[in-house]
Motif scaffolding. Structure first.
Motif, PDB file in Angstrom:
ATOM      1  N   SER A 168      -8.127  53.285  53.472  1.00 44.31           N
ATOM      2  CA  SER A 168      -7.331  53.907  54.539  1.00 44.31           C
ATOM      3  C   SER A 168      -7.636  55.397  54.649  1.00 44.31           C
TER       4      SER A 168
ATOM      5  N   ILE B 197     -10.886  55.632  56.563  1.00 42.48           N
ATOM      6  CA  ILE B 197     -10.699  55.393  57.997  1.00 42.48           C
ATOM      7  C   ILE B 197     -10.057  56.611  58.664  1.00 42.48           C
TER       8      ILE B 197
ATOM      9  N   ASN C 152     -12.284  59.871  58.582  1.00 46.25           N
ATOM     10  CA  ASN C 152     -13.424  59.802  59.484  1.00 46.25           C
ATOM     11  C   ASN C 152     -12.997  59.810  60.936  1.00 46.25           C
ATOM     12  N   LEU C 153     -11.848  59.179  61.175  1.00 49.64           N
ATOM     13  CA  LEU C 153     -11.337  59.194  62.547  1.00 49.64           C
ATOM     14  C   LEU C 153     -11.039  60.634  62.977  1.00 49.64           C
TER      15      LEU C 153
ATOM     16  N   ILE D 288      -3.838  52.029  64.922  1.00 50.34           N
ATOM     17  CA  ILE D 288      -4.474  52.165  63.608  1.00 50.34           C
ATOM     18  C   ILE D 288      -3.421  52.515  62.560  1.00 50.34           C
TER      19      ILE D 288
END
Lengths: 354, 386
Positions: A196, A199, A202-203, A239
Motif C-alpha cells: 500500500s 501504491i 508512486n501515485l 484507491i
C-alpha cells in the motif's frame, strides 16, 4: 536518485528495518507475547492510516467514515474464507480473500464516491460519516447461511433463513462471523503495508498524483487547466477505499470474532484513524505509519497504569500535537537540535513545511 | 555532514526502539508456590459495570480462599486486565496476563471477547472459565468452560417456563438486534416456541443507536394483543420500556432473562413499575441463604454497591477453579498445559455449589448443568416465582 525517491526509500527502509528487528527479537525469544499480539493490529492500522491519508492529505477531502470500507473488506473476505474453508487450501484461499475484500471495498468506494464527491468540505465529511454508519448497520442485519440447498439470505432473522439441519449460518446478524480462520500474521501484514505504501507513494509522484494534488490545492484552477476533477477524485477515493479494504481483510483474519459493532467500525474508530493521520502529518505517508504504530501501542504499553492510561493517552496526544505543529516548538526544536532533527527525519518533514 | 547526521539519527532512533522493545521480554516464569489466576473484562467504557463486577466478585473469592489457606495450601495471585469491550483488546489483555505468568483464566466477561480469547487459550492450552460469556461459540473448544447459562439455554428455558406455568396465550417480543446476547436468546426463544401453548404475535427489534423510544414496538405488541412481553435485553433499556408502557397504559406481564437483573438499581426509575416483572436469573442479591448474605455484605463493604449476577458468576468461577484444582491435585509447579489438561478432566467430575446455583455440574462440552431460577418482583424485592 531524486529527492522524492530517496524519501520513499527511507519509508520502505524504516518498515523493513522494523520488521527485521522485530522478527529477530521474536526468534530469539525476546519479545513478550503481549507485544507479539500487537504486531498484526499495528500493521493494519498503519495500512488504513495510509489509505485515509491518501483521501485526507493528498486528495484533500475529509472522510470520517473510512472504517466503513474496512468493515466491508473484513466482512466480504471473512465470509469468503468461512464459506470455502473446507474446499480451498489456505494459501490460495487467503489470497482470494484479499482480492475479494479489496474488490468489494473498492466497488463500494466507487459507488459511494459518486454522490459523496459532489460535496465539499464539511458536507462531504458528514456524508462519509453517514455512509460509514449505514454500512455498519446494514451489515448488522445480514443473515447469510449455507446448506445443502445452497445460499440463503435474509435481513429479518436467523429463523427466516429456513435452513436445512446441516446448514451453517455464516453471517448471523449482530453476532457477525465467528470462526474465521486465523491466517494473518506479521509478515503478511508487513507485505500488505509495503504494497500500500508503494501504491500510494508512486501515485503521489505520478502525473495522476500531481493532478489530484492540484485539485486539492485549487479546485477551480485545476478545472481550468483541463484536469478531469471528478475522475481524479473518484480515482483517489476508490484507491483509498480499496486499501482500507485490505486492512479489513487483515483485521478479520487476525481475530476469530467479527461483529459490525461501533468499537471496530463505528464513528469513533474512524476518528481514531483520522487522529493517526493528523498527528502523523496530513499528506505525510511515512508519518501516518509511524503515528499509527505509536498511538496503537501507547495505551497497550501503559496497561500497568490501569484506568489512568486513557488519561495519559490523551495527554500524549496533546503533547504530540504541540510538538509536531506549534510554530514556536518547531522553531525551538530547530534551534536546539539543529541538523540532527529526529522528528523531521522520522516523519520526513522538510524544513519550514509543516 | 547533513547526510551523516541523518543516518546517525536513524541509527539512534532504531537503537532506542530496540531497547524499548527488548525491555518487554518474557521473563516471568517463576513463582511456583502460587497459582496465578487472571481475569479480563471491560473495566472502562460503557460496559464497565459488567467487567468491574466480574473482577471484583472474583477478587472477593480470591481473598477468601487466600485467608482460608489457599488451594491445597498454595495461595492465589490474582491480576486483572481491561479489554474495553473490544475483542482485539481482549486478546491483548490475555497476552499481557500470559507474560505475567497466568496459569488459569477467569474471563473474558463478554461473549465476543471470550470467543476471540478462546482461540488463543486453545493454542496455548490454557484453562479458561468464562463467568458470563453466554454465546454458544464461547465454549467451542474443550479447554473452555462457563459458569452462566448459554444464550440458547436461556431462550429455551424461558419458553418452557412460560409454557409450563401457563403465563400467556399471546407473546410479544422486544429485542436488541445489534446485540449478540439479545438476538441469541431471541432466536432460540422463537424456535422453542413452536408447538407451545402460546403464540408469538409480535417480534420487534431495536438497536443500540435508537434505544430511547420504544413506543412503536410497544404499540405493535399491544395491537397484536400480547398479554406477555418477553424482553431478552439488558436492564437499562428495559427500564425505559417499562416506563413507556406505563405511560401508554399497557400492562402485560413482562418477562426478562438474566440481563434484567439490576433493574431495581437504575437511577430515577420508579421501581413500582417493575412490580410483577418476572425474570430468569441465576442470582438474586436479596436471597437469604448464608452464602449470598455473606457475599453481598462483603461486596458492599469493599466496593460500596450491591453485586449483580456478573459478580456472582465470577465469585463462583474462582471457587469452581479451586474445586477442580483440588480434584485434579495439580500444583503451581506444573506447566500451564499440564494444569489445563488436569483441570479439564476434573471439571466434568466435580459438583460445585455456589451463589448462582446450589448444584452445578459440567459436561465435557463446557456447558454448565444447573436449574434456572425464576423470580418475580414484589414490593420492590425479588421473590421466588415458584
Amino acid at each position: 536518485m531524486s529527492k522524492t525517491q530517496k524519501s520513499n526509500f527511507i519509508t520502505y527502509g524504516i518498515v523493513i528495518a522494523a520488521y527485521i528487528i522485530l522478527e529477530v527479537l521474536m526468534l530469539t525469544g525476546n519479545l513478550s507475547s503481549h507485544l507479539k499480539g500487537l504486531l498484526v493490529p499495528m500493521t493494519y492500522y498503519a495500512v488504513i492510516a495510509v489509505a485515509l491519508n491518501l483521501c485526507v492529505g493528498i486528495l484533500g477531502e475529509l472522510s470520517i467514515g473510512h472504517c466503513g470500507f474496512m468493515c466491508l473488506g473484513a466482512f466480504s473476505s471473512a465470509f469468503f474464507s468461512r464459506a470455502t474453508e473446507q474446499i480451498i487450501p489456505t494459501v490460495p484461499r487467503f489470497l482470494m480473500a484479499f482480492i475479494i475484500g479489496i474488490a468489494v471495498a473498492a466497488l463500494f468506494g466507487f459507488l459511494i464516491g459518486i454522490p459523496v464527491l459532489r460535496l465539499k468540505g464539511d458536507y462531504l465529511a458528514i456524508v462519509t460519516l453517514a455512509f460509514g454508519e449505514i454500512i455498519k448497520n446494514v451489515i448488522n442485519s445480514f443473515y447469510i447461511g449455507i446448506d445443502s440447498k445452497g445460499l440463503h439470505f435474509t435481513m429479518k432473522s436467523a429463523m427466516d433463513l429456513n435452513m436445512e439441519k446441516d446448514g451453517d449460518i455464516i453471517i448471523n446478524g449482530a453476532m457477525g462471523i465467528t470462526g474465521t480462520p486465523h491466517n494473518a500474521n506479521f509478515t503478511i501484514g508487513i507485505v500488505v503495508l509495503l504494497i500500500s505504501l508503494f501504491i500510494v507513494q508512486n501515485l503521489v509522484n505520478s502525473r495522476d498524483g500531481r493532478a489530484i494534488m492540484a485539485i486539492r490545492d485549487n479546485y477551480i484552477a485545476a478545472e481550468a487547466t483541463g484536469i478531469n476533477v471528478t475522475g481524479y477524485k473518484m480515482m483517489a477515493f476508490t484507491i483509498s477505499a480499496a486499501i482500507a479494504g485490505a486492512a479489513g481483510v487483515l483485521f478479520s483474519h487476525n481475530i476469530t470474532t467479527l461483529t459490525a459493532s461501533s468499537q471496530y467500525f463505528g464513528y469513533n474508530a474512524s476518528i481514531m484513524i483520522l487522529v493517526y493521520v493528523v498527528l502523523g502529518g496530513i499528506g505525510n505517508i511515512r508519518g501516518s505509519v509511524i503515528a499509527a504504530c505509536i498511538l496503537y501501542m501507547l495505551p497497550e504499553m501503559l496497561r500497568g497504569l490501569n484506568t489512568y492510561r486513557m488519561l495519559i493517552y490523551s495527554i500524549v496526544l496533546i503533547i504530540m500535537m504541540i510538538v509536531n505543529w506549534s510554530p514556536k516548538v518547531i522553531a525551538w526544536r530547530k534551534k536546539t537540535f539543529g541538523g540532527l532533527n529526529l522528528i523531521s527525519i522520522l516523519t520526513g518533514k522538510k524544513k519550514g513545511v509543516a | 555532514m547533513k547526510k551523516t547526521g541523518k543516518i546517525f539519527s536513524v541509527v539512534m532512533a532504531s537503537a532506542l526502539a530496540v531497547s524499548m522493545l527488548a525491555g518487554c521480554g518474557a521473563s516471568q516464569q517463576g513463582g511456583s508456590d502460587t497459582f496465578k489466576i487472571g481475569a479480563i473484562g471491560p473495566l472502562t467504557g460503557g460496559a464497565a459495570a459488567y467487567g468491574n463486577a466480574v473482577v471484583n466478585g472474583a477478587q472477593i473469592a480470591v481473598d477468601e480462599i487466600n485467608e482460608a489457606g489457599g488451594i491445597n495450601g498454595y495461595k492465589i495471585e490474582y491480576k486483572t486486565e481491561d479489554d474495553e469491550l473490544n475483542a482485539e483488546k481482549s486478546v491483548n489483555a490475555y497476552n499481557t496476563l500470559k507474560d505475567w505468568g497466568m496459569q488459569l483464566l477467569v474471563g473474558s466477561t463478554t461473549s465476543a471477547c471470550s470467543i476471540a480469547v478462546s482461540e488463543n487459550t486453545k493454542n496455548d492450552n490454557m484453562f479458561q472459565l468464562t463467568p458470563s460469556g453466554s454465546a454458544e461459540e464461547c465454549v467451542k473448544y474443550d479447554n473452555v468452560f462457563r459458569v452462566c447459562f448459554s444464550d440458547p439455554n436461556q431462550g429455551i428455558a424461558s419458553a418452557q417456563y412460560i409454557n409450563d406455568h401457563n403465563l400467556a396465550t399471546k407473546v410479544g417480543i422486544i429485542y436488541d438486534n445489534s446485540d449478540v446476547y439479545s438476538s441469541g436468546i431471541y432466536q432460540k426463544f422463537v424456535e422453542e416456541s413452536e408447538g407451545k401453548n402460546y403464540e408469538v404475535v409480535s417480534a420487534e427489534a431495536y438497536t443500540q443507536d435508537n434505544n430511547t423510544d420504544f413506543s412503536v414496538q410497544l404499540q405493535k405488541a399491544k395491537d397484536a394483543g400480547a398479554d406477555l412481553v418477553f424482553l431478552p435485553i439488558y436492564y437499562s433499556d428495559a427500564s425505559l420500556i417499562l416506563t413507556q408502557a406505563n405511560t401508554m397504559g399497557y400492562a402485560p406481564t413482562f418477562f426478562g432473562v438474566d440481563g434484567m437483573d439490576g433493574i431495581l438499581t437504575v437511577e430515577n426509575f420508579d421501581t413500582s413499575l417493575a412490580e410483577g416483572l418476572m425474570l430468569l436469573t441465576p442470582f438474586a442479591a436479596d436471597a437469604t441463604d448464608e452464602l449470598t448474605v455473606n457475599f453481598v455484605k462483603k461486596y458492599n463493604e469493599k466496593y460500596g454497591e450491591t453485586p449483580n449476577q456478573f459478580a456472582a458468576d465470577a465469585y463462583d468461577a474462582v471457587y469452581i477453579i479451586k474445586a477442580a484444582i483440588e480434584k485434579a491435585g495439580v500444583t503451581p509447579a506444573s506447566s500451564v498445559s499440564e494444569i489445563c489438561d488436569a483441570v479439564k478432566g476434573a471439571m466434568v467430575q466435580i459438583e460445585a455449589s455456589g451463589l448462582t446455583s446450589s448444584k452445578m455440574t459440567w459436561s465435557a462440552s463446557g456447558e454448565p448443568n444447573k436449574e434456572p431460577k425464576a423470580v418475580v418482583i414484589q414490593n420492590g424485592v425479588y421473590v421466588s416465582a415458584e
